[in-house]
Design a protein around this motif. Sequence first.
Motif, PDB file in Angstrom:
ATOM      1  N   PRO A 101      44.180  16.115 113.369  1.00 61.33           N
ATOM      2  CA  PRO A 101      43.440  15.759 114.590  1.00 61.33           C
ATOM      3  C   PRO A 101      44.229  16.030 115.869  1.00 61.33           C
ATOM      4  CG  PRO A 101      43.116  14.068 112.928  1.00 61.33           C
ATOM      5  CD  PRO A 101      44.157  15.011 112.383  1.00 61.33           C
ATOM      6  N   GLN A 102      45.529  15.785 115.846  1.00 62.67           N
ATOM      7  CA  GLN A 102      46.356  16.026 117.033  1.00 62.67           C
ATOM      8  C   GLN A 102      46.366  17.502 117.405  1.00 62.67           C
ATOM      9  OE1 GLN A 102      50.441  14.804 116.617  1.00 62.67           O
ATOM     10  NE2 GLN A 102      50.969  15.344 118.725  1.00 62.67           N
ATOM     11  N   MET A 103      46.465  18.367 116.401  1.00 67.76           N
ATOM     12  CA  MET A 103      46.475  19.801 116.672  1.00 67.76           C
ATOM     13  C   MET A 103      45.083  20.313 117.044  1.00 67.76           C
ATOM     14  SD  MET A 103      49.621  20.714 116.509  1.00 67.76           S
ATOM     15  CE  MET A 103      49.909  19.090 117.243  1.00 67.76           C
ATOM     16  N   LEU A 104      44.040  19.698 116.494  1.00 65.99           N
ATOM     17  CA  LEU A 104      42.678  20.038 116.908  1.00 65.99           C
ATOM     18  C   LEU A 104      42.505  19.760 118.399  1.00 65.99           C
ATOM     19  CD1 LEU A 104      40.480  18.577 114.005  1.00 65.99           C
ATOM     20  CD2 LEU A 104      41.125  20.964 114.367  1.00 65.99           C
ATOM     21  N   GLN A 105      43.015  18.630 118.836  1.00 61.37           N
ATOM     22  CA  GLN A 105      42.897  18.271 120.255  1.00 61.37           C
ATOM     23  C   GLN A 105      43.708  19.211 121.128  1.00 61.37           C
ATOM     24  OE1 GLN A 105      40.840  15.644 121.509  1.00 61.37           O
ATOM     25  NE2 GLN A 105      41.233  16.897 123.319  1.00 61.37           N
ATOM     26  N   LEU A 106      44.856  19.633 120.627  1.00 66.53           N
ATOM     27  CA  LEU A 106      45.706  20.555 121.375  1.00 66.53           C
ATOM     28  C   LEU A 106      44.979  21.874 121.632  1.00 66.53           C
ATOM     29  CD1 LEU A 106      48.580  21.213 122.503  1.00 66.53           C
ATOM     30  CD2 LEU A 106      49.107  22.120 120.237  1.00 66.53           C
ATOM     31  N   VAL A 107      44.373  22.431 120.591  1.00 63.25           N
ATOM     32  CA  VAL A 107      43.637  23.689 120.743  1.00 63.25           C
ATOM     33  C   VAL A 107      42.410  23.488 121.615  1.00 63.25           C
ATOM     34  CG1 VAL A 107      42.306  25.440 119.501  1.00 63.25           C
ATOM     35  CG2 VAL A 107      44.506  24.669 118.595  1.00 63.25           C
ATOM     36  N   TRP A 108      41.735  22.358 121.432  1.00 61.14           N
ATOM     37  CA  TRP A 108      40.562  22.070 122.274  1.00 61.14           C
ATOM     38  C   TRP A 108      40.976  22.062 123.750  1.00 61.14           C
ATOM     39  CZ3 TRP A 108      38.286  19.197 126.000  1.00 61.14           C
ATOM     40  CH2 TRP A 108      36.891  19.189 126.055  1.00 61.14           C
ATOM     41  N   ASP A 109      42.055  21.384 124.058  1.00 63.63           N
ATOM     42  CA  ASP A 109      42.535  21.317 125.442  1.00 63.63           C
ATOM     43  C   ASP A 109      42.916  22.703 125.961  1.00 63.63           C
ATOM     44  OD1 ASP A 109      42.184  18.584 125.432  1.00 63.63           O
ATOM     45  OD2 ASP A 109      44.321  18.091 125.431  1.00 63.63           O
ATOM     46  N   ALA A 110      43.597  23.488 125.137  1.00 62.80           N
ATOM     47  CA  ALA A 110      44.033  24.816 125.567  1.00 62.80           C
ATOM     48  C   ALA A 110      42.838  25.660 126.004  1.00 62.80           C
ATOM     49  CB  ALA A 110      44.789  25.514 124.444  1.00 62.80           C
ATOM     50  N   ILE A 111      41.777  25.632 125.210  1.00 64.63           N
ATOM     51  CA  ILE A 111      40.599  26.448 125.523  1.00 64.63           C
ATOM     52  C   ILE A 111      39.803  25.842 126.673  1.00 64.63           C
ATOM     53  CG2 ILE A 111      38.433  27.366 124.605  1.00 64.63           C
ATOM     54  CD1 ILE A 111      39.837  27.431 121.845  1.00 64.63           C
ATOM     55  N   ALA A 112      39.586  24.544 126.632  1.00 66.31           N
ATOM     56  CA  ALA A 112      38.778  23.889 127.672  1.00 66.31           C
ATOM     57  C   ALA A 112      39.419  24.005 129.046  1.00 66.31           C
ATOM     58  CB  ALA A 112      38.552  22.424 127.317  1.00 66.31           C
ATOM     59  N   LEU A 113      40.751  24.076 129.091  1.00 67.57           N
ATOM     60  CA  LEU A 113      41.463  24.094 130.367  1.00 67.57           C
ATOM     61  C   LEU A 113      41.969  25.480 130.770  1.00 67.57           C
ATOM     62  CD1 LEU A 113      43.557  20.807 129.967  1.00 67.57           C
ATOM     63  CD2 LEU A 113      41.569  21.151 131.440  1.00 67.57           C
ATOM     64  N   HIS A 114      41.578  26.514 130.050  1.00 69.92           N
ATOM     65  CA  HIS A 114      42.192  27.816 130.332  1.00 69.92           C
ATOM     66  C   HIS A 114      41.783  28.393 131.679  1.00 69.92           C
ATOM     67  CE1 HIS A 114      38.471  29.866 128.724  1.00 69.92           C
ATOM     68  NE2 HIS A 114      38.848  30.821 129.533  1.00 69.92           N
ATOM     69  N   THR A 115      40.713  27.878 132.281  1.00 69.43           N
ATOM     70  CA  THR A 115      40.315  28.310 133.628  1.00 69.43           C
ATOM     71  C   THR A 115      40.638  27.245 134.670  1.00 69.43           C
ATOM     72  OG1 THR A 115      38.066  27.447 133.307  1.00 69.43           O
ATOM     73  CG2 THR A 115      38.445  29.767 132.741  1.00 69.43           C
ATOM     74  N   SER A 116      41.594  26.380 134.365  1.00 68.00           N
ATOM     75  CA  SER A 116      41.933  25.270 135.271  1.00 68.00           C
ATOM     76  C   SER A 116      43.359  25.409 135.801  1.00 68.00           C
ATOM     77  CB  SER A 116      41.769  23.924 134.553  1.00 68.00           C
ATOM     78  OG  SER A 116      40.434  23.716 134.174  1.00 68.00           O
ATOM     79  N   PRO A 117      43.582  26.334 136.745  1.00 61.77           N
ATOM     80  CA  PRO A 117      44.921  26.464 137.330  1.00 61.77           C
ATOM     81  C   PRO A 117      45.325  25.180 138.036  1.00 61.77           C
ATOM     82  CG  PRO A 117      43.293  27.662 138.638  1.00 61.77           C
ATOM     83  CD  PRO A 117      42.598  27.239 137.388  1.00 61.77           C
ATOM     84  N   GLY A 118      46.602  24.882 137.956  1.00 65.53           N
ATOM     85  CA  GLY A 118      47.090  23.657 138.579  1.00 65.53           C
ATOM     86  C   GLY A 118      47.081  22.469 137.639  1.00 65.53           C
ATOM     87  N   ILE A 119      46.488  22.632 136.453  1.00 64.92           N
ATOM     88  CA  ILE A 119      46.472  21.570 135.445  1.00 64.92           C
ATOM     89  C   ILE A 119      47.085  22.075 134.144  1.00 64.92           C
ATOM     90  CG2 ILE A 119      45.051  20.030 134.038  1.00 64.92           C
ATOM     91  CD1 ILE A 119      43.022  19.967 136.314  1.00 64.92           C
ATOM     92  N   ALA A 120      46.531  23.172 133.631  1.00 70.65           N
ATOM     93  CA  ALA A 120      46.930  23.656 132.306  1.00 70.65           C
ATOM     94  C   ALA A 120      48.429  23.911 132.197  1.00 70.65           C
ATOM     95  CB  ALA A 120      46.151  24.918 131.958  1.00 70.65           C
ATOM     96  N   GLU A 121      49.026  24.451 133.264  1.00 72.22           N
ATOM     97  CA  GLU A 121      50.443  24.824 133.158  1.00 72.22           C
ATOM     98  C   GLU A 121      51.387  23.630 133.026  1.00 72.22           C
ATOM     99  OE1 GLU A 121      49.530  25.844 137.616  1.00 72.22           O
ATOM    100  OE2 GLU A 121      48.392  25.636 135.764  1.00 72.22           O
ATOM    101  N   TYR A 122      50.861  22.412 133.230  1.00 69.98           N
ATOM    102  CA  TYR A 122      51.704  21.229 133.111  1.00 69.98           C
ATOM    103  C   TYR A 122      51.489  20.486 131.799  1.00 69.98           C
ATOM    104  CZ  TYR A 122      52.446  22.164 138.021  1.00 69.98           C
ATOM    105  OH  TYR A 122      52.765  22.781 139.212  1.00 69.98           O
ATOM    106  N   LYS A 123      50.661  21.061 130.919  1.00 68.60           N
ATOM    107  CA  LYS A 123      50.417  20.410 129.635  1.00 68.60           C
ATOM    108  C   LYS A 123      51.291  21.021 128.535  1.00 68.60           C
ATOM    109  CE  LYS A 123      46.334  19.087 128.386  1.00 68.60           C
ATOM    110  NZ  LYS A 123      46.706  17.678 128.090  1.00 68.60           N
TER     111      LYS A 123
END
Length: 214
Positions: A101-123
């Motif tokens: 589940p932790q890795m599922l959330q990691l991939v979900w976040d990576a894709i969901a935030l890939h167009t979110s500059p200013g946020i994604a690079e700090y995760k």
Amino acid sequence: MGTAKIIAGIKMPDSAMTSQATELLREYGSELLYNHSLRTFLFAALNGQQNNIQFDTELLYVSAVFHDLGLTSHYRSEDKRFEVDGANAARDFLSGHGVSPQMLQLVWDAIALHTSPGIAEYKEPEVALLNYGVALDVVGKGYEKLLESDRHEILGQFPRDGFKKNIIPTFFDGFKHKPHTTYGSINADICACMIPGYQRKDFCDSILQSPWLD
């Protein structure tokens, strides 16, 4: 699986899971999205390697493969941001491979935030690296840090073939039926570019026109 291919010093994942992910991209994506997604992975992995960042290569690869599949007719919804559609598809795919589940959330976040500059690079590294790879391929962010030899090798395997001209209509085709989902994201720029007279929802108007008296 045979001998894994190495491109620009990056070993391409070739497990059963990553091979199945690639097959889905081939089946439901276009040639443009296939090449873009694989370049994105390589740019992301190169950045991680060059900066000694520890990351899960397979999860980064699956994230790159699925990051734009939410634009396709097979995966897109009627009411969600395309990034969320892609993230949901990747989560469903990975859950079938016993990913935690932790890795599922990691991939979900990576894709969901890939167009979110200013946020994604700090995760987490995989989230930040995917965002980096996408930004490098789409708008050339970090282009000057890419070795010419690596660039030629990557483009030799996954050519751009008019990417600049074709990616905006490709983005738009994925969410033209639901432009309201682009509110608050860089994708609103795509709608403004492609829809004559498009009026974006304005956050200030939303504040001033709210039902509150003051």
